[in-house]
Design a protein around this motif. Structure first.
Motif, PDB file in Angstrom:
ATOM      1  N   SER A  96       6.649   8.096 -18.915  1.00  0.00           N
ATOM      2  CA  SER A  96       8.000   7.773 -19.364  1.00  0.00           C
ATOM      3  C   SER A  96       8.751   7.008 -18.285  1.00  0.00           C
ATOM      4  N   VAL A  97       9.718   6.204 -18.700  1.00  0.00           N
ATOM      5  CA  VAL A  97      10.562   5.443 -17.785  1.00  0.00           C
ATOM      6  C   VAL A  97      11.975   5.987 -17.914  1.00  0.00           C
ATOM      7  N   SER A  98      12.557   6.423 -16.815  1.00  0.00           N
ATOM      8  CA  SER A  98      13.886   7.017 -16.850  1.00  0.00           C
ATOM      9  C   SER A  98      14.671   6.612 -15.615  1.00  0.00           C
ATOM     10  N   GLY A  99      15.982   6.899 -15.643  1.00  0.00           N
ATOM     11  CA  GLY A  99      16.822   6.613 -14.491  1.00  0.00           C
ATOM     12  C   GLY A  99      17.364   5.197 -14.515  1.00  0.00           C
ATOM     13  N   SER A 100      18.097   4.850 -13.485  1.00  0.00           N
ATOM     14  CA  SER A 100      18.735   3.542 -13.387  1.00  0.00           C
ATOM     15  C   SER A 100      18.807   3.127 -11.929  1.00  0.00           C
ATOM     16  N   ASN A 101      18.814   1.821 -11.690  1.00  0.00           N
ATOM     17  CA  ASN A 101      18.960   1.307 -10.335  1.00  0.00           C
ATOM     18  C   ASN A 101      20.421   1.144  -9.940  1.00  0.00           C
ATOM     19  N   ASN A 102      21.354   1.462 -10.846  1.00  0.00           N
ATOM     20  CA  ASN A 102      22.781   1.330 -10.571  1.00  0.00           C
ATOM     21  C   ASN A 102      23.444   2.696 -10.555  1.00  0.00           C
ATOM     22  N   ARG A 103      24.460   2.847  -9.720  1.00  0.00           N
ATOM     23  CA  ARG A 103      25.222   4.077  -9.631  1.00  0.00           C
ATOM     24  C   ARG A 103      26.714   3.756  -9.567  1.00  0.00           C
ATOM     25  N   SER A 104      27.542   4.576 -10.223  1.00  0.00           N
ATOM     26  CA  SER A 104      28.996   4.492 -10.126  1.00  0.00           C
ATOM     27  C   SER A 104      29.484   5.639  -9.260  1.00  0.00           C
ATOM     28  N   ILE A 105      30.307   5.337  -8.264  1.00  0.00           N
ATOM     29  CA  ILE A 105      30.838   6.371  -7.391  1.00  0.00           C
ATOM     30  C   ILE A 105      32.142   6.885  -7.983  1.00  0.00           C
ATOM     31  N   ALA A 106      32.216   8.175  -8.242  1.00  0.00           N
ATOM     32  CA  ALA A 106      33.434   8.782  -8.756  1.00  0.00           C
ATOM     33  C   ALA A 106      34.428   8.982  -7.618  1.00  0.00           C
ATOM     34  N   ARG A 107      35.706   9.181  -7.976  1.00  0.00           N
ATOM     35  CA  ARG A 107      36.729   9.364  -6.955  1.00  0.00           C
ATOM     36  C   ARG A 107      36.425  10.575  -6.091  1.00  0.00           C
ATOM     37  N   SER A 108      35.865  11.605  -6.706  1.00  0.00           N
ATOM     38  CA  SER A 108      35.540  12.814  -5.950  1.00  0.00           C
ATOM     39  C   SER A 108      34.449  12.579  -4.925  1.00  0.00           C
ATOM     40  N   GLN A 109      33.738  11.453  -5.043  1.00  0.00           N
ATOM     41  CA  GLN A 109      32.668  11.142  -4.095  1.00  0.00           C
ATOM     42  C   GLN A 109      33.134  10.227  -2.971  1.00  0.00           C
ATOM     43  N   LEU A 110      34.400   9.817  -3.011  1.00  0.00           N
ATOM     44  CA  LEU A 110      34.963   9.011  -1.934  1.00  0.00           C
ATOM     45  C   LEU A 110      35.230   9.889  -0.712  1.00  0.00           C
ATOM     46  N   ALA A 137       7.475  -1.154 -17.341  1.00  0.00           N
ATOM     47  CA  ALA A 137       7.615  -0.884 -15.912  1.00  0.00           C
ATOM     48  C   ALA A 137       8.470  -1.908 -15.186  1.00  0.00           C
ATOM     49  N   ASP A 138       9.134  -2.799 -15.918  1.00  0.00           N
ATOM     50  CA  ASP A 138       9.996  -3.783 -15.261  1.00  0.00           C
ATOM     51  C   ASP A 138      11.082  -3.063 -14.458  1.00  0.00           C
ATOM     52  N   ASN A 139      11.230  -3.435 -13.193  1.00  0.00           N
ATOM     53  CA  ASN A 139      12.263  -2.878 -12.305  1.00  0.00           C
ATOM     54  C   ASN A 139      12.168  -1.357 -12.165  1.00  0.00           C
ATOM     55  N   ALA A 140      10.965  -0.809 -12.369  1.00  0.00           N
ATOM     56  CA  ALA A 140      10.785   0.637 -12.264  1.00  0.00           C
ATOM     57  C   ALA A 140       9.928   0.968 -11.038  1.00  0.00           C
ATOM     58  N   TYR A 141      10.090   2.183 -10.555  1.00  0.00           N
ATOM     59  CA  TYR A 141       9.341   2.645  -9.402  1.00  0.00           C
ATOM     60  C   TYR A 141       8.557   3.897  -9.787  1.00  0.00           C
ATOM     61  N   LEU A 142       7.359   4.047  -9.194  1.00  0.00           N
ATOM     62  CA  LEU A 142       6.537   5.214  -9.489  1.00  0.00           C
ATOM     63  C   LEU A 142       7.147   6.455  -8.841  1.00  0.00           C
ATOM     64  N   SER A 143       7.178   7.541  -9.583  1.00  0.00           N
ATOM     65  CA  SER A 143       7.758   8.770  -9.060  1.00  0.00           C
ATOM     66  C   SER A 143       7.139   9.974  -9.755  1.00  0.00           C
ATOM     67  N   GLN A 144       6.776  10.985  -8.975  1.00  0.00           N
ATOM     68  CA  GLN A 144       6.317  12.251  -9.531  1.00  0.00           C
ATOM     69  C   GLN A 144       7.537  13.165  -9.596  1.00  0.00           C
ATOM     70  N   ASN A 145       8.297  13.044 -10.705  1.00  0.00           N
ATOM     71  CA  ASN A 145       9.598  13.699 -10.789  1.00  0.00           C
ATOM     72  C   ASN A 145       9.669  14.792 -11.855  1.00  0.00           C
ATOM     73  N   GLY A 146       8.549  15.165 -12.429  1.00  0.00           N
ATOM     74  CA  GLY A 146       8.551  16.224 -13.416  1.00  0.00           C
ATOM     75  C   GLY A 146       8.868  15.768 -14.822  1.00  0.00           C
ATOM     76  N   ALA A 147       9.186  14.477 -15.009  1.00  0.00           N
ATOM     77  CA  ALA A 147       9.463  13.964 -16.345  1.00  0.00           C
ATOM     78  C   ALA A 147       8.148  13.767 -17.096  1.00  0.00           C
ATOM     79  N   ALA A 148       8.257  13.414 -18.393  1.00  0.00           N
ATOM     80  CA  ALA A 148       7.046  13.184 -19.186  1.00  0.00           C
ATOM     81  C   ALA A 148       6.226  12.063 -18.559  1.00  0.00           C
ATOM     82  N   LEU A 149       4.916  12.294 -18.402  1.00  0.00           N
ATOM     83  CA  LEU A 149       4.052  11.297 -17.788  1.00  0.00           C
ATOM     84  C   LEU A 149       4.070  10.021 -18.611  1.00  0.00           C
TER      85      LEU A 149
END
Length: 278
Positions: A178-192, A164-176
């Protein structure tokens, strides 16, 4: 002296007989009341300040409780008070980790007043496992007690505990669990933003541009670059009419590579624990 001792024993025997006889006759016993409303109805003396009311169950050291071997299915429901934590626990007393009231469920002792269920999650600033709460730090499930491994397996936890390091609790439909996702995001050119960079020089109407034929430096070298303190030979190329001069701009990202965007909000640092019993 011998006579007085026998007299006390006789009185005690009579009292025990009366209590037992009352219990057999009425199936209800009252202490401090002549109208018991349950199997055992005890009335205190709340109006008398000098008298101490309450029930006082057997008080044992944990080491004394550990040494006892007579508890079995017939003792289910027994209540005691453990007054210290001496001795190393055994199978029946493995949940006796705090001073307090305990009940016997026919197999082992359990802490009274605990509302925790296996699989409960909590946050805390404790550093290590405690009272059946196991830190979610990604360690091997095999490092836990046998009971905790059984509970973890029943909850669907694999060979490793969730980290659970650097993780947040979420009821997101994933396997109970489980730890998923990331705290970082890359913005694509299409998102500018839909914004075009560009421009032009000012327009000045008809004018003559000049062409550099050559420049002469103090050393006598000739080239087409004019440096400070050089002489230059230029010629007019004539009037070419009203026109713009094209300019160029740098890439919006001038670092050479796109960096990830940290989306972690300001947070309170805690540890996450799962309740798996002891």
């Amino acid at each position: 002296m011998f006579f007085n001792k026998n007299k006390k024993i006789k009185r005690l025997s009579v009292l025990i007989f009366v209590i037992l006889a009352s219990a057999n006759l009425f199936a209800q016993v009252g202490i401090g009341t002549t109208d018991p409303q349950s199997t055992l109805d005890i009335n205190g003396s709340p109006s008398i300040a000098s008298e101490v009311d309450g029930l006082l169950p057997p008080r044992l050291l944990r080491s004394e409780l550990i040494a006892k071997t007579g508890y079995g299915a017939h003792q289910m429901g027994i209540i005691i008070y453990v007054s210290d934590l001496s001795g190393a626990t055994n199978t029946q007393t493995r949940n006796v980790t705090e001073v307090g009231f305990y009940y016997f469920n026919g197999n082992m002792w359990g802490k009274m007043g605990s509302n925790n269920s296996s699989g409960d999650i909590k946050s805390g600033i404790q550093l290590t496992d405690h009272d059946g709460w196991i830190r979610l730090d990604g360690r091997a499930k095999a490092t836990l007690t046998v009971t905790q491994q059984v509970q973890a397996t029943a909850l669907g936890i694999g060979s490793l505990l969730p980290n659970a390091d650097n993780a947040y609790l979420s009821q997101n439909g994933a396997a109970l669990g489980s730890v998923s996702g990331s705290n970082n995001r890359s913005i694509a050119r299409s998102q500018l933003p839909l914004f075009t960079l560009g421009g032009s020089t000012n327009t000045e109407g008809d004018h003559a541009d000049l062409d550099i034929i050559g420049s002469y430096s103090a050393g006598g070298n000739t080239d087409t670059n004019i440096n400070v303190n050089d002489w230059a030979v230029i010629r007019s190329v004539g009037t070419i009419g009203d026109h713009d001069h094209v300019i160029t701009t740098d890439n919006l990202n001038n670092t050479g590579s796109q960096q990830t965007l940290d989306i972690t909000p300001v947070s309170l640092s805690v540890n996450r624990f799962i309740y798996l019993e002891n």
